[in-house]
Scaffold this motif. Structure first.
Motif, mmCIF file in Angstrom:
data_model
loop_
_atom_site.group_PDB
_atom_site.id
_atom_site.type_symbol
_atom_site.label_atom_id
_atom_site.label_comp_id
_atom_site.label_asym_id
_atom_site.label_seq_id
_atom_site.Cartn_x
_atom_site.Cartn_y
_atom_site.Cartn_z
ATOM 1 N N ARG A 253 16.023 -28.942 13.423
ATOM 2 C CA ARG A 253 15.290 -27.781 13.943
ATOM 3 C C ARG A 253 15.695 -26.509 13.234
ATOM 4 N NH1 ARG A 253 13.078 -27.448 19.339
ATOM 5 N NH2 ARG A 253 13.822 -25.304 19.253
ATOM 6 N N ALA A 254 16.993 -26.331 13.105
ATOM 7 C CA ALA A 254 17.508 -25.117 12.460
ATOM 8 C C ALA A 254 17.028 -25.039 11.018
ATOM 9 C CB ALA A 254 19.026 -25.094 12.520
ATOM 10 N N ARG A 256 14.314 -26.201 9.671
ATOM 11 C CA ARG A 256 12.906 -25.821 9.534
ATOM 12 C C ARG A 256 12.705 -24.347 9.808
ATOM 13 N NH1 ARG A 256 8.593 -28.916 12.427
ATOM 14 N NH2 ARG A 256 7.381 -27.602 11.047
ATOM 15 N N ARG A 257 13.539 -23.794 10.663
ATOM 16 C CA ARG A 257 13.387 -22.406 11.027
ATOM 17 C C ARG A 257 14.005 -21.476 9.992
ATOM 18 N NH1 ARG A 257 11.184 -20.328 15.215
ATOM 19 N NH2 ARG A 257 10.399 -22.180 16.235
ATOM 20 N N ARG A 258 15.136 -21.890 9.486
ATOM 21 C CA ARG A 258 15.899 -20.961 8.654
ATOM 22 C C ARG A 258 15.590 -21.066 7.176
ATOM 23 N NH1 ARG A 258 21.770 -21.608 9.240
ATOM 24 N NH2 ARG A 258 21.701 -20.109 7.554
ATOM 25 N N LYS B 11 6.673 -14.017 6.888
ATOM 26 C CA LYS B 11 7.779 -14.949 6.683
ATOM 27 C C LYS B 11 8.914 -14.241 5.971
ATOM 28 C CE LYS B 11 10.091 -18.688 6.676
ATOM 29 N NZ LYS B 11 10.492 -19.346 7.919
ATOM 30 N N VAL B 75 8.062 -22.612 9.331
ATOM 31 C CA VAL B 75 7.825 -21.913 10.586
ATOM 32 C C VAL B 75 7.754 -20.419 10.274
ATOM 33 C CG1 VAL B 75 8.696 -21.517 12.908
ATOM 34 C CG2 VAL B 75 9.163 -23.678 11.756
ATOM 35 N N THR B 77 7.936 -16.340 10.556
ATOM 36 C CA THR B 77 8.845 -15.446 11.259
ATOM 37 C C THR B 77 8.113 -14.757 12.402
ATOM 38 O OG1 THR B 77 9.912 -15.061 9.143
ATOM 39 C CG2 THR B 77 10.509 -13.577 10.937
ATOM 40 N N SER B 78 6.880 -14.316 12.136
ATOM 41 C CA SER B 78 6.085 -13.741 13.211
ATOM 42 C C SER B 78 4.615 -13.849 12.847
ATOM 43 C CB SER B 78 6.478 -12.278 13.444
ATOM 44 O OG SER B 78 6.104 -11.517 12.326
ATOM 45 N N TYR B 89 3.028 -25.624 12.886
ATOM 46 C CA TYR B 89 4.429 -26.038 12.989
ATOM 47 C C TYR B 89 4.773 -26.571 14.364
ATOM 48 C CZ TYR B 89 4.963 -21.472 15.180
ATOM 49 O OH TYR B 89 4.821 -20.395 16.006
ATOM 50 N N LYS B 90 3.916 -26.320 15.352
ATOM 51 C CA LYS B 90 4.253 -26.773 16.698
ATOM 52 C C LYS B 90 3.877 -28.222 16.929
ATOM 53 C CE LYS B 90 4.644 -22.676 19.520
ATOM 54 N NZ LYS B 90 3.771 -21.635 20.053
#
Lengths: 264, 340
Positions: A253-254, A256-258, B11, B75, B77-78, B89-90
Motif C-alpha cells: 500500500r505504501a 503505491r502511494r509514495r 501528483k 495514486v 496526490t489530489s 486506483y481504488k
C-alpha cells in the motif's frame, strides 16, 4: 481467475525446463554442498556419539534433507521483484486484473515444484544410495514434513517479497538482498542446526521467522521432534505465515502511494 | 458520455536530495533530505467516448505520470479522476478489465514464451471466453498480419513485430479505452503507418476511445482530432490540431537555390530593414524565414532583383516546428496566448 494463476505456475515450470544448463549446474552445486557438509560433520564428530543433541546419523540425514528442502523453497523472487521495480516493468503488470504479488508467488511456486520433482526427489534417492541416512518409516511423519515444507516455501517467499519490495523505498537494495540471503542460510539452520548455537542466540532465533524455514521441518523429518512438539512446530510456521502478511500488505500500500518514480 | 473525466489532478513525488561531496554523502547516510516535486499540477480535462486524443509535451512534462494515474498504477496526490466510471486506483482489478494499455518502451508479453502462449495466458487473466477469444484473436491477427509470428518467442521478434503483438495483447479483452504511451517509438515508417491505420480502424469499427502520448507529431496528425499539450505539469493547450497550427504558425520559409555561391552577409544585406531570418544550407542553397504578417512577395522581389535563382520552394511551418517552437520558447506570454 484460479486457472490464470495455475498457468503462471505451469509457464514457469516450462521455462525452467527450457533452461537446462541451470538445472544441471544446480544438481552439481547441491551435490557438492551435501558432500562437503557430510565430510565436514564426520570430521567434527570423530568418535563422538552425539553433538548438540544430534547423533551422527541424524546429522547426516539433517544435512541431506535440509539441502533438499532448500532446493524446493529457494527462489530469486527478491531479485526479480526488485529488478521489475527498478526497470519500471512492475507498472505494466499493474494494468492487469490480477494481483502482482500473487503472480510472483505463483511463479516462485512453479520454480519450486520443478525442483521438487526433477531435483529433490531424484536427489534424495541418490543421496540415500551414497550416504548413510535414515528416512522416517512412519507415513504420517512424511505427511507432516510435506505440509511443513509447503510452509517453508511460503515463509521464505514472503521474506523474499518483502526484501524485493524494499526497492520501492531505497535506490538500491542489493545490500539488503545479500544480507537476507546470508541470514536465511545461516539462521534458518541450513549451515548449522539451531541446537549448536549458544543459549542466548537460540533465545533470539526462537523469535525470528528463519527457524521456521529449515530447522523445524528438518527436525521433524529427522525425528528429533516428536508428539506435541511436531504440532507446535507446525503452529509456529502458521503463525509466522499469518504475521508476515501484515508487513507485506502495508509495504504494498505504501509503495503505491509514495514512491513510483523509477523509470519515469 | 465521458470516457475520461479529470478534475484538478495533481501528483507530487518525494525526491531524495543528494548533497554534494564526501561530507554530503556521509550526512546523507544518516539523514536524508527530501524535496517535493510536482509532476502533474492540477490539470483538468474531459474526453468523450470514441474520441482519439493526443497527449503531447516535452520529456518530463508529466505525460507518463498522467497516463499512470489514469490507468490505476499511480495514486494521485489530489484531485478527482473518473475513467470509464471508475476511480482507477481504488477498484484497480475491476477497472482494468475495461482498459487496454501499451507502453512503447516496455513489453507486456512474457519474454521467454511463444507469443500465442502469452495471448492464452492473457485470456485467462482477463477471463475472456474461449469463443470470444478465438474470434477476437483471428480478427486482430488478420488485420495486423501476425500469422507466422504466433509461435515465436517474444525475444526473437523485431521491434515492429513486437509492437504489433503488444497491440493485440492490449486488445484481446475488448477494452473500451486504449492508452498508448509512445506506441510508435523506434519503429520504421512502414510499421508506423500500419499501426496508425490499425488504430483508426479500431476507433471507427469498435468506437474505442484512444489516448496516446507521442513525440512523433505525425501520429497526431494522422490520428487525432484533438491535442492536449502539457508543459511542466500544466495543460497549455487543449483543442483541435488545426486551431493549434493556425494560432501558432508564425510564418513561412522560402528556400532559394542560387546559381552562384551566396554568403549569409550578402543575403542579409538584400533584406535589410525586414524582420526575416536567413539560414544557409550549403554554398548554393539558403532559407529565409518570413513572419506571418509580412508578404512573401516583398521578400521574393528583393532577392530576385539581387541574385540569379535556379529554384524556389515555399514551406508552410509544419506541426513539428510549431511544437518545437512552443517547447523552446516556453515564454509566459506565448503560453498565455495559447491558454486564452
Amino acid at each position: 481467475m484460479i486457472s490464470a494463476y495455475l498457468d503462471f505456475i505451469r509457464i514457469r515450470f516450462l521455462m525452467m525446463l527450457a533452461y537446462r544448463v541451470n538445472y544441471y549446474s544446480g544438481i552439481i552445486i547441491y551435490a557438492i554442498n551435501i558432500g562437503a557438509y557430510y565430510f565436514m560433520w564426520r570430521a567434527i564428530y570423530g568418535d563422538a556419539e552425539t553433538l548438540g543433541g544430534f547423533t551422527a546419523m541424524q546429522m547426516t540425514t539433517y544435512v541431506a534433507v535440509s539441502w533438499m528442502a532448500r532446493a524446493f523453497y529457494f527462489n530469486n523472487l527478491d531479485r526479480e521483484i526488485s529488478n521489475e521495480i527498478r526497470d519500471g516493468s512492475v507498472a505494466v503488470q499493474m494494468t492487469r486484473p490480477i494481483s502482482y504479488l500473487m503472480v510472483k508467488a505463483m511463479q516462485g511456486f512453479g520454480e519450486g515444484l520443478f525442483r521438487l520433482l526433477l531435483f529433490m526427489a531424484p536427489g534424495m534417492v541418490v543421496v540415500k544410495l551414497i550416504f548413510p541416512i535414515e528416512l522416517p518409516a512412519d507415513p504420517a511423519r512424511w505427511l507432516v514434513f510435506f505440509a511443513m515444507l509447503w510452509f517453508s516455501f511460503v515463509i521464505n517467499t514472503q521474506l523474499n517479497i518483502m526484501t524485493g519490495l524494499f526497492a520501492f523505498f531505497v535506490e538500491n537494495n542489493q545490500g539488503l538482498m545479500n544480507l537476507k540471503r546470508i541470514a536465511i542460510d545461516l539462521l534458518s539452520g541450513v549451515i548449522l542446526p539451531m541446537s549448536f548455537f549458544p543459549e542466548w542466540a537460540r533465545a533470539i532465533l526462537n523469535w525470528l521467522p528463519f527457524q521456521a524455514i529449515t530447522y523445524l521441518p528438518s527436525s521433524v523429518f529427522t525425528g528429533r521432534l516428536n508428539g506435541a512438539d511436531v504440532g507446535n512446530a507446525l503452529l509456529v510456521q502458521i503463525v509466522w505465515f499469518a504475521a508476515l502478511l501484515v508487513p507485506i500488505a502495508w509495504m504494498w500500500r505504501a509503495a503505491r502511494r509514495r514512491l513510483f518514480v523509477q523509470g519515469g | 458520455m465521458l470516457a475520461i473525466d479529470v478534475d484538478r489532478l495533481r501528483k507530487q513525488f518525494k525526491v531524495q536530495k543528494n548533497r554534494e561531496g564526501l561530507k554530503g554523502a556521509l550526512l546523507d547516510l544518516f539523514k536524508r533530505e527530501h524535496a517535493e516535486v510536482a509532476a502533474v499540477k492540477d490539470i483538468s480535462f474531459q474526453i468523450s467516448q470514441g474520441e482519439i486524443c493526443g497527449y503531447i509535451g516535452e520529456n518530463g512534462a508529466g505525460k507518463s505520470t498522467t497516463i499512470k494515474m489514469l490507468t490505476g498504477i499511480l495514486v494521485p496526490t489530489s484531485g478527482r479522476l473518473l475513467v470509464n466510471g471508475y476511480v482507477p486506483y481504488k477498484e484497480r482489478e475491476r477497472f482494468v478489465h475495461g482498459i487496454g494499455v501499451v507502453f512503447g518502451q516496455r513489453s507486456q508479453l512474457w519474454w521467454d514464451i511463444g507469443v500465442i502462449e502469452s495471448f492464452r495466458l492473457l485470456r485467462k487473466v482477463y477471463r475472456v471466453g474461449e469463443a470470444d477469444f478465438k474470434r477476437r484473436l483471428d480478427e486482430l491477427v488478420e488485420t495486423l498480419q501476425l500469422q507466422e509470428l504466433l509461435n515465436r518467442p517474444v525475444r526473437k521478434l523485431s521491434l515492429g513485430q513486437r509492437m504489433r503483438c503488444e497491440l493485440v495483447a492490449a486488445l484481446l479483452h475488448q477494452p473500451s479505452i486504449l492508452f498508448l504511451d509512445e506506441p510508435t517509438i523506434g519503429l520504421d515508417i512502414v510499421v508506423k503507418t500500419e499501426i496508425r491505420e490499425f488504430l483508426k480502424r479500431l476507433n471507427r469499427e469498435h468506437g474505442t476511445t484512444i489516448l496516446l502520448t507521442t513525440h512523433d507529431l505525425q501520429d497526431i496528425e494522422a490520428l487525432c482530432s484533438r491535442v492536449i499539450m502539457l508543459d511542466d505539469g500544466r495543460i497549455i493547450y487543449d483543442g483541435g490540431l488545426g486551431e493549434l497550427k493556425e494560432r501558432w504558425s508564425k510564418g513561412r520559409e522560402v528556400q532559394f537555390q542560387f546559381t552562384a555561391p551566396v554568403g549569409l552577409d550578402a543575403a542579409n544585406a538584400w533584406t535589410r530593414g525586414m524582420n526575416v531570418r536567413w539560414t544557409r544550407e550549403n554554398e548554393l542553397t539558403a532559407r529565409v524565414w518570413i513572419p506571418r504578417e509580412m508578404n512573401v512577395s516583398d521578400v521574393l522581389s528583393r532577392v530576385v532583383g539581387a541574385a540569379e535563382i535556379s529554384d524556389i520552394k515555399i514551406f508552410e511551418t509544419n506541426t513539428d516546428e510549431i511544437v518545437r517552437e512552443i517547447y523552446k520558447t516556453g515564454s509566459p506570454e506565448a503560453k498565455e496566448a495559447l491558454r486564452d
